[in-house]
Every structure is written in C-alpha cells, then in structure tokens.
Design an enzyme around this catalytic site. Structure first.
Site, PDB file in Angstrom:
ATOM      1  N   ASP A   8       0.877  -1.161   0.000  1.00 13.95           N
ATOM      2  CA  ASP A   8       0.000   0.000   0.000  1.00 13.95           C
ATOM      3  C   ASP A   8       0.924   1.223   0.000  1.00 13.95           C
ATOM      4  O   ASP A   8       2.108   1.115   0.339  1.00 13.95           O
ATOM      5  CB  ASP A   8      -0.861  -0.050   1.276  1.00 13.95           C
ATOM      6  CG  ASP A   8      -1.677   1.197   1.469  1.00 13.95           C
ATOM      7  OD1 ASP A   8      -2.426   1.546   0.551  1.00 13.95           O
ATOM      8  OD2 ASP A   8      -1.565   1.808   2.543  1.00 13.95           O
ATOM      9  N   LEU A   9       0.401   2.377  -0.412  1.00 14.80           N
ATOM     10  CA  LEU A   9       1.273   3.557  -0.507  1.00 14.80           C
ATOM     11  C   LEU A   9       1.141   4.471   0.725  1.00 14.80           C
ATOM     12  O   LEU A   9       2.039   4.528   1.570  1.00 14.80           O
ATOM     13  CB  LEU A   9       0.940   4.336  -1.787  1.00 14.80           C
ATOM     14  CG  LEU A   9       1.761   5.599  -2.027  1.00 14.80           C
ATOM     15  CD1 LEU A   9       3.224   5.276  -2.259  1.00 14.80           C
ATOM     16  CD2 LEU A   9       1.203   6.358  -3.238  1.00 14.80           C
ATOM     17  N   ASP A  10      -0.022   5.150   0.798  1.00 21.09           N
ATOM     18  CA  ASP A  10      -0.223   6.129   1.873  1.00 21.09           C
ATOM     19  C   ASP A  10      -0.268   5.431   3.228  1.00 21.09           C
ATOM     20  O   ASP A  10      -1.130   4.589   3.462  1.00 21.09           O
ATOM     21  CB  ASP A  10      -1.547   6.885   1.667  1.00 21.09           C
ATOM     22  CG  ASP A  10      -1.561   7.683   0.378  1.00 21.09           C
ATOM     23  OD1 ASP A  10      -0.641   8.477   0.181  1.00 21.09           O
ATOM     24  OD2 ASP A  10      -2.497   7.505  -0.421  1.00 21.09           O
ATOM     25  N   THR A  16       1.891  10.060   4.106  1.00 19.73           N
ATOM     26  CA  THR A  16       0.948  10.993   3.491  1.00 19.73           C
ATOM     27  C   THR A  16      -0.458  10.882   4.067  1.00 19.73           C
ATOM     28  O   THR A  16      -1.308  11.712   3.756  1.00 19.73           O
ATOM     29  CB  THR A  16       0.858  10.741   1.973  1.00 19.73           C
ATOM     30  OG1 THR A  16       0.830   9.327   1.786  1.00 19.73           O
ATOM     31  CG2 THR A  16       2.007  11.351   1.222  1.00 19.73           C
ATOM     32  N   LYS A  44      -9.012   5.703   5.528  1.00 21.06           N
ATOM     33  CA  LYS A  44      -7.734   5.211   5.008  1.00 21.06           C
ATOM     34  C   LYS A  44      -7.978   4.092   3.995  1.00 21.06           C
ATOM     35  O   LYS A  44      -8.747   3.163   4.279  1.00 21.06           O
ATOM     36  CB  LYS A  44      -6.840   4.715   6.149  1.00 21.06           C
ATOM     37  CG  LYS A  44      -6.334   5.843   7.026  1.00 21.06           C
ATOM     38  CD  LYS A  44      -5.408   5.339   8.113  1.00 21.06           C
ATOM     39  CE  LYS A  44      -4.911   6.481   8.974  1.00 21.06           C
ATOM     40  NZ  LYS A  44      -4.118   5.994  10.110  1.00 21.06           N
ATOM     41  N   SER A 113      -2.479   0.501  -4.315  1.00 23.40           N
ATOM     42  CA  SER A 113      -2.971   1.717  -3.641  1.00 23.40           C
ATOM     43  C   SER A 113      -4.271   2.213  -4.259  1.00 23.40           C
ATOM     44  O   SER A 113      -4.479   2.081  -5.459  1.00 23.40           O
ATOM     45  CB  SER A 113      -1.904   2.813  -3.771  1.00 23.40           C
ATOM     46  OG  SER A 113      -2.438   4.064  -3.416  1.00 23.40           O
ATOM     47  N   ALA A 114      -5.106   2.822  -3.419  1.00 23.25           N
ATOM     48  CA  ALA A 114      -6.345   3.437  -3.911  1.00 23.25           C
ATOM     49  C   ALA A 114      -6.071   4.801  -4.551  1.00 23.25           C
ATOM     50  O   ALA A 114      -6.937   5.363  -5.213  1.00 23.25           O
ATOM     51  CB  ALA A 114      -7.329   3.606  -2.750  1.00 23.25           C
ATOM     52  N   LYS A 144     -11.047  -1.053  -1.841  1.00 16.09           N
ATOM     53  CA  LYS A 144     -10.820  -1.876  -0.649  1.00 16.09           C
ATOM     54  C   LYS A 144     -12.027  -1.676   0.272  1.00 16.09           C
ATOM     55  O   LYS A 144     -12.492  -0.536   0.366  1.00 16.09           O
ATOM     56  CB  LYS A 144      -9.547  -1.427   0.079  1.00 16.09           C
ATOM     57  CG  LYS A 144      -8.284  -1.476  -0.780  1.00 16.09           C
ATOM     58  CD  LYS A 144      -7.135  -0.712  -0.097  1.00 16.09           C
ATOM     59  CE  LYS A 144      -5.933  -0.607  -1.010  1.00 16.09           C
ATOM     60  NZ  LYS A 144      -4.832   0.211  -0.481  1.00 16.09           N
ATOM     61  N   GLU A 168      -0.264  -3.222   4.676  1.00 12.99           N
ATOM     62  CA  GLU A 168      -1.373  -2.264   4.726  1.00 12.99           C
ATOM     63  C   GLU A 168      -1.434  -1.538   6.062  1.00 12.99           C
ATOM     64  O   GLU A 168      -1.151  -2.127   7.099  1.00 12.99           O
ATOM     65  CB  GLU A 168      -2.704  -3.013   4.553  1.00 12.99           C
ATOM     66  CG  GLU A 168      -3.336  -2.879   3.202  1.00 12.99           C
ATOM     67  CD  GLU A 168      -3.823  -1.482   2.862  1.00 12.99           C
ATOM     68  OE1 GLU A 168      -3.956  -0.629   3.751  1.00 12.99           O
ATOM     69  OE2 GLU A 168      -4.086  -1.246   1.667  1.00 12.99           O
ATOM     70  N   ASP A 169      -1.847  -0.267   6.018  1.00  6.26           N
ATOM     71  CA  ASP A 169      -2.033   0.493   7.272  1.00  6.26           C
ATOM     72  C   ASP A 169      -3.503   0.700   7.582  1.00  6.26           C
ATOM     73  O   ASP A 169      -3.823   1.337   8.588  1.00  6.26           O
ATOM     74  CB  ASP A 169      -1.356   1.869   7.177  1.00  6.26           C
ATOM     75  CG  ASP A 169      -2.091   2.802   6.228  1.00  6.26           C
ATOM     76  OD1 ASP A 169      -2.490   2.338   5.140  1.00  6.26           O
ATOM     77  OD2 ASP A 169      -2.286   3.983   6.571  1.00  6.26           O
TER      78      ASP A 169
HETATM   79  P1  B16 Z   1      -6.328  10.044  -3.980  1.00  8.45           P
HETATM   80  P2  B16 Z   1      -3.652   4.019  -0.107  1.00  8.45           P
HETATM   81  C1  B16 Z   1      -5.517   5.918  -0.287  1.00  8.45           C
HETATM   82  O1  B16 Z   1      -4.228   5.479  -0.534  1.00  8.45           O
HETATM   83  C2  B16 Z   1      -5.553   6.780   0.969  1.00  8.45           C
HETATM   84  O2  B16 Z   1      -5.313   5.977   2.121  1.00  8.45           O
HETATM   85  C3  B16 Z   1      -6.912   7.411   1.107  1.00  8.45           C
HETATM   86  O3  B16 Z   1      -6.917   8.274   2.234  1.00  8.45           O
HETATM   87  C4  B16 Z   1      -7.229   8.200  -0.163  1.00  8.45           C
HETATM   88  O4  B16 Z   1      -8.550   8.757  -0.114  1.00  8.45           O
HETATM   89  C5  B16 Z   1      -7.136   7.277  -1.378  1.00  8.45           C
HETATM   90  O5  B16 Z   1      -5.846   6.705  -1.424  1.00  8.45           O
HETATM   91  C6  B16 Z   1      -7.382   8.001  -2.676  1.00  8.45           C
HETATM   92  O6  B16 Z   1      -6.328   8.907  -2.864  1.00  8.45           O
HETATM   93  O7  B16 Z   1      -7.334  11.075  -3.576  1.00  8.45           O
HETATM   94  O8  B16 Z   1      -4.908  10.516  -3.974  1.00  8.45           O
HETATM   95  O9  B16 Z   1      -6.702   9.376  -5.289  1.00  8.45           O
HETATM   96  O10 B16 Z   1      -3.611   4.051   1.385  1.00  8.45           O
HETATM   97  O11 B16 Z   1      -4.592   3.003  -0.715  1.00  8.45           O
HETATM   98  O12 B16 Z   1      -2.282   4.045  -0.739  1.00  8.45           O
HETATM   99 MG    MG Z   2      -2.837   3.260   3.235  1.00  6.36          MG
END
Ligand code: B16
Ligand code: MG
Length: 218
Positions: A8-10, A16, A44, A113-114, A144, A168-169
């Site tokens: 996962d990224l964020d 972030t 998240k 990542s989302a 997710k 994953e966090d």
């Molecule tokens: P964006 P992850 C997710 O990233 C974030 O945890 C979540 O807070 C965010 O709304 C989502 O990405 C979409 O991000 O607005 O940059 O497209 O944790 O799946 O890496």
């Molecule tokens: Mg995350």
C-alpha cells in the site's frame, strides 16, 4: 513460499495519510463540522469519491453530483499542494530499505494503492524504478475491502495471492488482503489492525528474514 510483496502507498511507504486527513478536515471545516481521528481510520485506503460520501454522511449533508465533484477536486488540490515538495524525507522508516532488499534478492514488488496520485509520489521519492507493477486508483473499479487492487497486483507479477504478502495500514486494506487470500501484514496499531495475519508497528528494521520468521510463527 513468498515471491511477491505488494505495498500500500499512503501510510505504508510514505507518510501521506496525515495530509489526506488534513485536506478532508479542511473541507469538513468549510461545511462547519469536523472529523475525528477515529473517523479518519475509516477513510484510510478508501477512494476519493467514497471518502467524500462518508464525510458528508458525518455532517448529515447532501449535495448534487456536480457540487460533490467540485468538493472532491478541491480536496485533491489541497492534498496535492501539501505533497508538492515531496522528496525522500517523507518516506516512512524502513520502507525503502525493504523494497531494495526485495529487489536485490530477485523477488517481485507491486504497488496496491487506492490513490490516483501514486505515480507522482513514486517519482518524487525516486522509488518508481523498483516496482515491477503499479496498481492504483487509476486502474481499479472496486475499492478496498474488495481485493481487486491486490489481485491485479498478483496477476501483474504472475503470482498467486498465497505467494504474496500485502502490507497495509488501513482496516479496509487488511480486509481486502484477507478477502483475496493474501498474507496480510498490518503496519501500525495492533488494536486497529487486529484482523491482519501479523501486525508490526512499522517497517523499520524489517527484513525478508524477519518476515519469514514472523510468518513461520503465525
Ligand atoms: P487520492 P492508499 C488511499 O491510498 C488513501 O489511504 C486514502 O486516504 C485516499 O482517499 C485514497 O488513497 C485516494 O487517494 O485522492 O490521492 O486518489 O492508502 O490506498 O495508498
Ligand atoms: Mg494506506
């Protein structure tokens, strides 16, 4: 045997998650309400649009589709501003070291990542070249806890889910990994991520050998 590692990224690779939270709070504040850290846990790993729907639910507010698109865009503008000077200093401890070790051992790495901002972040932190596959919110149709993002990652690596670890966090991300049949590793608080196969406080000091021994003890 583990052959692939899906990150996962964020909140796992980069710090972030706090910027997403700040930008959503800023939006909520313009609508005269606030969101708590506890509520933020449910955001998240959740897509931008679904996060907005959840937040408006907290405020008990409804808007037209066009107004909602404008609000999502505004939140993203604030978020992107906060990561505009991003560099390696935003990497979470241990993430780059582990990714490098995986690549040095000839094993595979994917992003799961989302976020639709993931390429920007992987380039800014100079990690992009380590990734064999990047699956993110620009490629998925399901969020997710649906396992799609990780299943696409495993497929891109030509591996089966049980041959891959997912880091994953988020609660939703751990559920997604479990739903897809992956080995799930929660990075963060055991109390929040208790559904994970294994929980570690951070990636600091984590090596392939340590991961293998944690899995063997599980
Ligand atoms: P964006 P992850 C997710 O990233 C974030 O945890 C979540 O807070 C965010 O709304 C989502 O990405 C979409 O991000 O607005 O940059 O497209 O944790 O799946 O890496
Ligand atoms: Mg995350």
């Amino acid at each position: 045997m583990i052959k692939g590692y899906i990150f996962d990224l964020d909140g796992v690779i980069v710090d972030t998650a706090k910027y997403h939270y700040n930008a959503w709070r800023r939006l909520a504040n313009t609508l005269d309400f606030d969101i708590t850290e506890e509520q933020n846990e449910n955001l998240k790993g959740v897509s931008r649009v679904e996060s907005l729907e959840y937040i408006l639910g907290i405020g008990n507010l409804q808007f037209s589709a066009q107004k909602m698109a404008e609000m999502a865009e505004q939140k993203n503008t604030w978020y992107v501003e906060s990561i505009s000077n991003m560099d390696k200093s935003e990497l979470l401890p241990g993430s780059e070291e582990l990714i490098k070790e995986i690549k040095n051992k000839g094993l595979k790495v994917s992003l799961g990542s989302a976020s639709k901002n993931s390429m920007r972040i992987l380039k800014a932190t100079k990690l992009i070249d380590y990734f064999d596959a990047v699956i993110d919110g620009t490629k998925t149709t399901e969020s997710k806890p649906h396992p799609q993002v990780f299943l696409m990652g495993a497929e891109a690596l030509k591996l089966k889910p049980e041959e891959c670890i997912v880091f994953e966090d988020s609660i939703n991300g751990i559920k997604a990994a479990n739903n897809g049949g992956f080995v799930s590793i929660g990075v963060g608080d055991q109390k929040i991520l208790h559904e994970a196969d294994i929980v570690i406080p951070s990636l600091e000091g984590i090596t392939i050998e340590k991961l293998n021994s944690l899995i063997a003890q599980h």
